[in-house]
Design an enzyme around this catalytic site. Structure first.
Site, PDB file in Angstrom:
ATOM      1  N   THR A 240     -60.320  -0.635 -22.619  1.00  0.00           N
ATOM      2  CA  THR A 240     -61.005  -0.246 -21.465  1.00  0.00           C
ATOM      3  C   THR A 240     -61.931  -1.227 -21.020  1.00  0.00           C
ATOM      4  O   THR A 240     -62.493  -1.406 -19.900  1.00  0.00           O
ATOM      5  CB  THR A 240     -61.888   1.022 -21.752  1.00  0.00           C
ATOM      6  N   CYS A 241     -62.572  -2.051 -21.906  1.00  0.00           N
ATOM      7  CA  CYS A 241     -63.452  -3.009 -21.606  1.00  0.00           C
ATOM      8  C   CYS A 241     -62.899  -4.132 -20.688  1.00  0.00           C
ATOM      9  O   CYS A 241     -63.711  -4.850 -19.837  1.00  0.00           O
ATOM     10  CB  CYS A 241     -63.986  -3.835 -22.710  1.00  0.00           C
ATOM     11  N   TYR A 242     -61.470  -4.270 -20.730  1.00  0.00           N
ATOM     12  CA  TYR A 242     -60.717  -5.196 -19.755  1.00  0.00           C
ATOM     13  C   TYR A 242     -59.930  -4.405 -18.588  1.00  0.00           C
ATOM     14  O   TYR A 242     -59.197  -4.976 -17.832  1.00  0.00           O
ATOM     15  CB  TYR A 242     -59.988  -6.348 -20.446  1.00  0.00           C
TER      16      TYR A 242
END
Length: 1163
Positions: A1130-1132
């Site tokens: 989710t961070c990317y």
């Protein structure tokens, strides 16, 4: 050299030197001026000496006359007859008193004693029944004696008027002058009262009556000086604001003097009546003029005089001629009022002009008593109240003009133009300002009758009678007969001016008392709107319900014409705003991106046009003065009523207007305000624009919560002329940067439109504008050196997974606006080990989403959820008891600001009421339903309760429970001892709503606002309403545009758009339900909603990464598919997708993954 000699003259025989001709002429001119000045000085000196000798000789003669006169009157009883009194007493007395007292304007002790003696002799003579001893017998005698006696009596009246002007009844005043004044006024009363003449009989009553009328007529003339003297006397009296103090009847000399003065002041009005149509019969013209100029302009006239004397001043025989004179000669009288000598007045005439005091005194005399104003048998029976209303309108208009000319605006502030230096008032100036505020407050208190409902009802009753009687008779507006009648338009003028006066002189509470009365007068608003509607729409009352179908009724040819006109208007609008921006920034048009606004084809053009009111397309400048007053009064009154109207009354009962009428009102105000701001309204239109904007905002906010207007209505005014997004955004930012004044004036209009009514831009355009603001801010920070390269000035933080909120608060809370810089996050696992990986933007996004998820969770205690079905976030009232609770909420404001600044979506939505606070707006009763529906229903039950509310056993308190403790909070001071009754239940309902909507959450919203505005400018936030703010924060609709997502997806790890698994993925996405698509988006990005402007603006971009298949060779040959589940980073914003071979497998694996509430750990 020869050329120079031509302009020189030789002064042969006088000097060997030569001077120029011009110098010679100048020298001769100066000598001539000196000689002329010497002659004039000598002549003036001779004249002064002549005047002084004449004055000196006259004074010597007057003193000799006074000596002889005093000797003569020592034994008056021996020779006193009427003729001797006239010749030997009055003639020399008038001469030496005029020389020694009246001309020097002072009364010495010797002259004072002479006056007392003379007045005593004359009074004794008048009271004598012997015609020979009675001086009045001369007035009815021969023509010569009548002329002489009349002259002497007039001089006595002028002398008594002068004595009245010098009288001071205060303790510091002279007792002798008070006694003399009392005696002198008694003499005037006797002289002007035929019943006091003892020598009147049937033979001479006609001549005596003519003589008395002549004297009374002289008193009403300016030559007598009576009214000017009475003005000076009354102005010295104390101001009594207590009704109890005014009710005490005084019996001392002060009361006798006041009573006598008022008596002789109103006597000229008894001569004859005034016929307004035939002005030749106006014999009391002079008295009425003097009364208006000198008495009605006295500050606090009715507060200075004893209450028992006021009926004489307010009697119809006195007031009617004055009102009628003001109607006929209004300009002349008002001009003379402004020229009145104010030297004897205190500072009250510096704060309020004479016309203002005349206005308030007329109101006090005419409508000061409810009994006199309403009852037909009361004192003012027969008074033309229509004339009263017209006079008030005239004087109020002039008072507002005075305020405008002296630099006072209608909010009670003084405009200081052209002064760029810092202004620091001195102590004395501050004291004067305090005194001025106190004086204005007491001045506005005198308007109390105007704010009473009985006053308005009486005027409406007269207006209704006029409309019924003269409905078929049309009179010119300035016709004398029309001034005796009253229309609803006149009442609109009356109260529109009153609202502006209240606002100017009472800046603390403004026109609140007046608005309370106007809002709750039954039928008044409906009547106002009826007049407005017929005027604006010219009697066309067709509904707008079929606006959406009007397009089909337009022929193809006509449609082409309309499209061409719209395109031309749009081009003109773009050029206009381009020129504005070019002037402000100095950039040429080629340097600015003039891309067209977002495509609005979904908005029916004809539906838009029908809401654009043609008669208001030029704003306030294009309407008449009548329309201005009607609109101003309607907007001010209705905006006040909207504050207390609940949703049941507005939507269900539809009072005071139906929803169809509400739409009409919204379209009128929307068109008026947009065009008013576009044309840069002046100060003269500020009152209308302020009230219209306030009313429009309240209607718009209701529509935002419960829609009753079509979206096309709000977009309609700017459809043809709104500027491109880039131009609007950049102009707005330039205007907000305190640029030079002359440039600010150029772009004021568009900046005002964006600030005051941003909703004329479609929501998508405003989102683009918001992103444009942020882009410009980043550019300015880069130019200022805050951003000089990748990774520079970044913030390094270390976050423990189990303490993400506490660590974030400790390391970031003190940064303030520096939080705009990039954040580099290093995570520490729950085992205490640093997690591998470099932060290229993805970890900071993960940090923001995780910290918001933890901090906004109800279990954390900072925020709770509303009891509505959508479970929106609202600050927890118990958060103030937590350690650093307020500071934590401020920090969360910065977190949300950082997410907005970076374009990171957070899957949370705040309560409408809470967002209203962040946008700087106050919440009212009707908004409580969005926060606590149960409390709202209970309050509505109390509000509409038919029985005795005391049966419910309520008081003005609210009980809260936190951490097992109960807290009782008073809604007002002493609220626990105040029971809720039928009389105060409305106050209770609104106090409870105010506490829940404003007071309770204000500390938290202020803290959150401080944090949020460290990164996001307040002016950027005000582009949106509450629901739009939530969309800005958490994304768009609850579905995904698959094509848009596909067009903005990156492929890594070996995938491409043509890969088999990728094609299967998009087939599955199209087959998914909307809810499943949103769940997939949340699985990958941590937010279930798409960016408002599309996936083009998703940061980082949506990515599908190839995961190598680990399927055994024999399984692949046998047709088996990959068993591994998809995972996400989710961070990317990355979906790690194995190479599935079948659509069914891909769909099943995706469904399992998105429903497992897991992501990275699945891999």
């Amino acid at each position: 050299m020869e050329e120079l000699r031509k302009h020189q003259v030789s002064l042969r025989g006088a000097s060997a030197r030569e001077i120029s001709r011009d110098a010679l002429l100048e020298k001769v001119s100066l000598e001539r001026e000196h000689r002329n000045y010497a002659r004039k000085a000598a002549s003036a000196s001779i004249y002064i000496q002549k005047v002084w000798r004449s004055y000196n000789e006259t004074r010597k003669v007057a003193i000799k006359f006074q000596d002889d006169w005093e000797s003569l009157v020592k034994n008056p009883a021996e020779f006193m007859t009427g003729e001797l009194i006239s010749c030997s007493v009055l003639r020399p007395f008038i001469f030496f008193i005029t020389c020694l007292s009246i001309r020097p304007q002072k009364i010495l002790a010797r002259e004072l004693k002479c006056m007392q003696t003379c007045f005593g002799i004359i009074l004794e003579s008048i009271n004598s029944t012997d015609s020979k001893k009675n001086i009045c017998s001369l007035i009815v005698d021969t023509a010569e004696q009548r002329r002489t006696s009349m002259y002497q009596m007039q001089k006595l009246i002028s002398l008594c008027s002068f004595i009245l002007s010098e009288c001071d009844t205060s303790p510091a005043g002279s007792r002798d002058i008070v006694v003399l004044t009392s005696l002198g006024l008694r003499l005037v009363v006797v002289l002007t009262d035929l019943k006091s003449w003892k020598i009147v009989n049937d033979d001479n009553i006609k001549e005596a009556d003519a003589a008395v009328k002549n004297l009374v007529s002289f008193m009403g003339n300016c030559r007598s000086g009576l009214y000017a003297s009475l003005r000076r006397y009354i102005s010295r009296l104390d101001v009594c604001f207590s009704p109890k103090g005014k009710s005490i009847v005084q019996t001392d000399d002060k009361f006798l003097i006041s009573a006598s003065a008022v008596t002789i002041a109103i006597r000229p009005f008894s001569l004859t009546t005034f016929n307004m149509v035939d002005c030749s019969k106006f014999e009391v013209h002079s008295a009425a003029e003097q009364y208006c100029l000198y008495l009605l302009t006295i500050p606090w006239l009715t507060q200075r005089l004893p209450a028992v004397l006021l009926p004489a001043l307010k009697h119809k025989s006195t007031l009617s001629p004055c009102l009628q004179l003001l109607l006929i000669s209004k300009d002349e009288i008002v001009r003379k009022m402004s020229d009145i000598d104010q030297s004897s007045m205190d500072c009250s005439l510096n704060v309020v002009p004479p016309v203002g005091w005349a206005l308030v005194n007329i109101i006090a005399l005419t409508a000061g008593s409810e009994n006199d104003f309403l009852h037909s048998g009361a004192l003012n029976q027969g008074l033309q109240y229509a004339s009263y209303a017209h006079v008030v309108i005239i004087l109020a208009d002039n008072l507002l003009a005075w305020l405008h000319n002296t630099g006072w605006n209608e909010k009670g502030n003084q405009n200081l133009e052209g002064n760029d230096e810092p202004y620091e008032p001195s102590v004395s100036m501050q004291e004067n300002k305090t005194a001025s505020v106190s004086l204005k407050t007491s001045f506005i208190d005198l308007f109390r009758p105007v704010s009473q409902q009985w006053h308005l009802k009486k005027l409406l009753e007269i207006s209704k009678a006029y409309a019924h009687t003269y409905e078929t008779k049309i009179l010119p507006p300035n016709n004398l007969e029309s001034l005796e009648n009253l229309r609803l338009l006149d009442i609109a003028y009356f109260y529109s001016y009153m609202l502006r006066i209240f606002a100017a002189f009472n800046p603390m509470i403004g026109p609140l008392p007046l608005l309370n009365m106007l809002s709750f007068t039954p039928g008044f608003l409906g009547n106002l709107w009826g007049v407005l509607e017929s005027s604006i729409f010219h009697g066309n009352r067709h509904t707008f319900g079929d606006a959406s179908h009007s397009r089909s009724k337009v022929s193809g040819k006509k449609k082409q014409v309309i499209d061409k006109k719209l395109k031309q208007a749009s081009n003109d609008g773009v050029s206009k705003w381009a020129n504005v921006l070019q002037k402000l920034t100095g950039k040429s048009q080629v340097e600015v991106d003039f891309s067209d606004p977002a495509d609005d084809d979904q908005v029916d053009e004809d539906a838009v046009d029908i809401w654009d009111v043609e008669s208001l397309r030029h704003g306030p400048q294009g309407i008449s003065k009548d329309m201005f007053c009607l609109l101003h009064l309607f907007c001010a009154t209705y905006s006040h009523l909207l504050l207390v109207l609940d949703d049941i009354e507005f939507y269900e009962k539809q009072v005071p207007f139906t929803l169809e009428q509400q739409r009409r009102i919204a379209s009128v105000l929307n068109t008026l305000v947009y065009n008013g701001l576009s044309y840069s309204v002046g100060q003269q239109n500020a009152s209308l624009m302020d009230s219209a904007i306030r009313c429009l905002h309240l209607i718009y906010e209701r529509d935002c919560r419960h829609q009753f207007c079509p979206p096309a209505l709000w977009l309609s005014p700017a459809r043809r002329s709104r500027p491109p997004i880039a131009v609007a955004a950049r102009t707005h930012e330039v205007l907000s940067a305190n640029i030079r004044t002359e440039d600010a004036v150029v772009g004021h209009s568009m900046g005002s439109v964006i600030t005051s009514m941003p909703y004329v831009f479609p929501f998508q355009e405003r989102v683009q504008m918001f992103r444009e603001f942020i882009s410009m801010d980043k550019v300015s920070r880069k130019m200022a050196g805050e951003i000089s390269g990748p990774g520079s000035r970044s913030i390094e933080i270390v976050i423990r997974r189990g303490h993400i909120v506490e660590d974030g608060f400790r390391q970031l809370n003190s940064l303030g606006s520096r939080l705009k810089s990039s954040i580099h996050v290093s995570f520490v696992s729950e085992c205490g080990l640093p997690e591998a990986g470099l932060d290229y933007g993805g970890l900071s996004k993960e940090f923001l989403t995780d910290i918001s998820k933890a901090a906004f969770a109800p279990e954390y205690g900072l925020f709770s959820q509303t009891s509505t079905s959508d479970r929106l976030l609202i600050p927890n009232a118990a958060a103030r008891f937590l350690e650093n609770g307020i500071q934590m909420i401020e920090f969360l404001g910065r977190v949300v600001g950082k997410a907005l600044y970076e374009g990171i979506l957070l899957d949370y939505s705040f309560s409408h009421v809470f967002v209203q606070k962040l946008l700087g707006r106050y919440s009212f009763l009707d908004e409580l339903s969005t926060l606590d529906p149960e409390l709202y229903r209970n309050l509505m039950y109390v509000k509409h309760y038919d029985g005795d509310v005391e049966e419910l056993c309520l008081d003005f308190t609210v009980t809260e429970e936190s951490f097992g403790k109960r807290h009782v909070i008073e809604l007002k001071p002493g609220g626990k001892d105040v029971c809720v009754t039928n009389a105060n239940k409305m106050q209770y309902v609104h106090a409870m709503a105010d506490y829940k909507l404003n007071r309770q959450i204000l500390p938290f919203s202020n803290a959150f606002y401080r944090g949020l505005t460290d990164l996001i400018s307040p002016s950027w936030l005000k582009l949106f309403n509450a629901s739009e703010f939530n969309q800005l924060l958490s994304g768009g609709d609850h579905d995904i545009d698959v094509d848009d997502l596909r067009n903005n997806t990156r492929y890594t790890g070996g995938y491409s758009e043509g890969s088999r698994t990728v094609k299967l993925f998009w087939e599955v996405m199209n087959d998914f339900e909307p809810k499943e698509r949103c769940m997939l988006l949340k699985f990958v990005t941590s937010c279930s909603r798409a960016p408002l402007l599309g996936f083009k603006y998703l940061q980082p971009s949506f990515t599908i990464h190839k995961v190598a298949s680990d399927t055994p060779l024999w399984a692949a040959i046998g047709g088996s598919d990959v068993e591994r589940l998809p995972s996400a980073s989710t961070c990317y914003n990355t979906l790690k997708l194995p190479t599935y071979k079948r659509s069914s497998t891909l769909k099943a694996k995706l469904r399992y993954a998105i429903n497992s509430n897991a992501g990275f750990e699945l891999s």
